[in-house]
Scaffold this active site. Structure first.
Site, PDB file in Angstrom:
ATOM      1  N   SER A  44       6.877   0.042  11.537  1.00  0.00           N
ATOM      2  CA  SER A  44       6.780  -0.419  10.156  1.00  0.00           C
ATOM      3  C   SER A  44       7.953   0.093   9.319  1.00  0.00           C
ATOM      4  O   SER A  44       9.106  -0.172   9.643  1.00  0.00           O
ATOM      5  CB  SER A  44       5.427  -0.002   9.577  1.00  0.00           C
ATOM      6  OG  SER A  44       5.099  -0.740   8.426  1.00  0.00           O
ATOM      7  N   ASP A  82       0.263 -10.902  12.168  1.00  0.00           N
ATOM      8  CA  ASP A  82       0.480  -9.628  11.478  1.00  0.00           C
ATOM      9  C   ASP A  82       0.472  -9.865   9.977  1.00  0.00           C
ATOM     10  O   ASP A  82       1.329 -10.572   9.444  1.00  0.00           O
ATOM     11  CB  ASP A  82       1.810  -9.017  11.926  1.00  0.00           C
ATOM     12  CG  ASP A  82       2.056  -7.619  11.372  1.00  0.00           C
ATOM     13  OD1 ASP A  82       1.395  -7.225  10.393  1.00  0.00           O
ATOM     14  OD2 ASP A  82       2.922  -6.913  11.918  1.00  0.00           O
ATOM     15  N   HIS A 105      -1.033  -4.996  12.773  1.00  0.00           N
ATOM     16  CA  HIS A 105       0.289  -4.445  12.488  1.00  0.00           C
ATOM     17  C   HIS A 105       0.615  -3.215  13.339  1.00  0.00           C
ATOM     18  O   HIS A 105       1.668  -2.626  13.157  1.00  0.00           O
ATOM     19  CB  HIS A 105       0.343  -4.076  10.993  1.00  0.00           C
ATOM     20  CG  HIS A 105       1.692  -3.673  10.492  1.00  0.00           C
ATOM     21  ND1 HIS A 105       2.826  -4.464  10.614  1.00  0.00           N
ATOM     22  CD2 HIS A 105       2.102  -2.529   9.852  1.00  0.00           C
ATOM     23  CE1 HIS A 105       3.859  -3.847  10.075  1.00  0.00           C
ATOM     24  NE2 HIS A 105       3.449  -2.669   9.619  1.00  0.00           N
TER      25      HIS A 105
END
Length: 268
Positions: free
Chosen positions: A95, A217, A245
């Site tokens: 991320s 996602d 995610h």
């Protein structure tokens, strides 16, 4: 205080090359427990907590230094120095840490052999033809909700971010992780994360990259992966059939296999 202590750094494994794992927003290094051990027989593995997260020294979180992701990128390079990582480094980020790693590779390209981006996004906000997944109004509302009630926001958002409806244990784990964070630090880091725009930095990184994305996602839609693949030199896009995610938690075997295949081609 040494940076090893400050960032709760853990070094395991054995190998000429180093593999460094960096967690995402609201998380800590335990999120890599299903993947990092799979590489410890071939790499010297380094896990750590971003400053202000997990078991790091929260007193070291400086709002000016960490007012952009560059402060965390500087930490990455300092941690590698402190660990004595003199050989090639493979940076694995999740991320927001994918962009932290990107900035580190731009700053010191000679140190990195490859970068792995798990659920990356250079910009979360839609802009013209660019589809980041959120309007500016969406992000403003998200930040306002977080500001008003961080624990409530965490309890509602974390399960949606994790995805994988059939794994309530993982959804609860991410919720608990979000709720353990210092609310004031988390709110500041969220603002830095969701308002960042590193699209202009993508062409500056020449380190081979694997873009590892889930097919469904909420945070980083497929359009973002396609954009990264077009604008990031020497990149490979691999899509895992998975909802959520966090494939390093919900699909660790598929994620590890994709990384192995990428590194077999990149490091040969």
């Amino acid at each position: 205080m040494s940076i090893i202590t400050r960032n709760n750094v853990r070094v395991t494994g054995d190998g000429a090359a180093t593999m460094m794992f960096a967690h995402g927003f609201g998380c800590d290094q335990t999120m890599w427990r299903f993947m990092a051990p799979a590489f410890a027989d071939r790499y010297r593995t380094v896990t750590f907590d971003l400053t202000g997260s997990g078991g790091s020294d929260l007193r070291a979180y400086d709002h000016a230094r960490y007012g952009s992701l560059h402060g965390h990128a500087d930490d990455v390079l300092e941690i590698l120095d402190a660990c004595g990582a003199t050989g090639p480094v493979v940076f694995v980020g999740h991320s927001v840490s994918t962009m932290i790693g990107l900035l580190a590779t731009i700053r010191a390209p000679e140190r990195f052999a490859a970068q792995v981006m798990v659920g990356p996004s250079p910009c979360y906000i839609n802009d013209g033809d660019y589809v980041g997944g959120f309007s500016r109004a969406d992000i403003d509302e998200l930040l306002e909700t977080m500001e008003a009630n961080y624990l409530g926001w965490s309890s509602s958002m974390a399960p949606a971010i994790m995805g994988v409806p059939g794994r309530p244990d993982l959804r609860q784990e991410l919720t608990d992780s979000f709720c353990r964070n210092d609310p004031e630090i988390a709110k500041h880091f969220a603002r830095v994360t969701f308002l960042s725009d590193h699209r202009a930095d993508l062409p500056l990184s020449r380190v081979p990259a694997l873009i590892l994305q889930c097919s469904d996602d909420l945070i980083a839609p497929r359009s973002v992966g396609d954009y990264l693949h077009r604008h990031l030199p020497a990149s490979t896009l691999h899509v895992i059939e998975n909802i959520g995610h966090c494939p390093h938690l919900s699909a660790p075997t598929e994620s590890s296999q994709a990384i192995d295949a990428f590194l077999a081609q990149t490091l040969r």
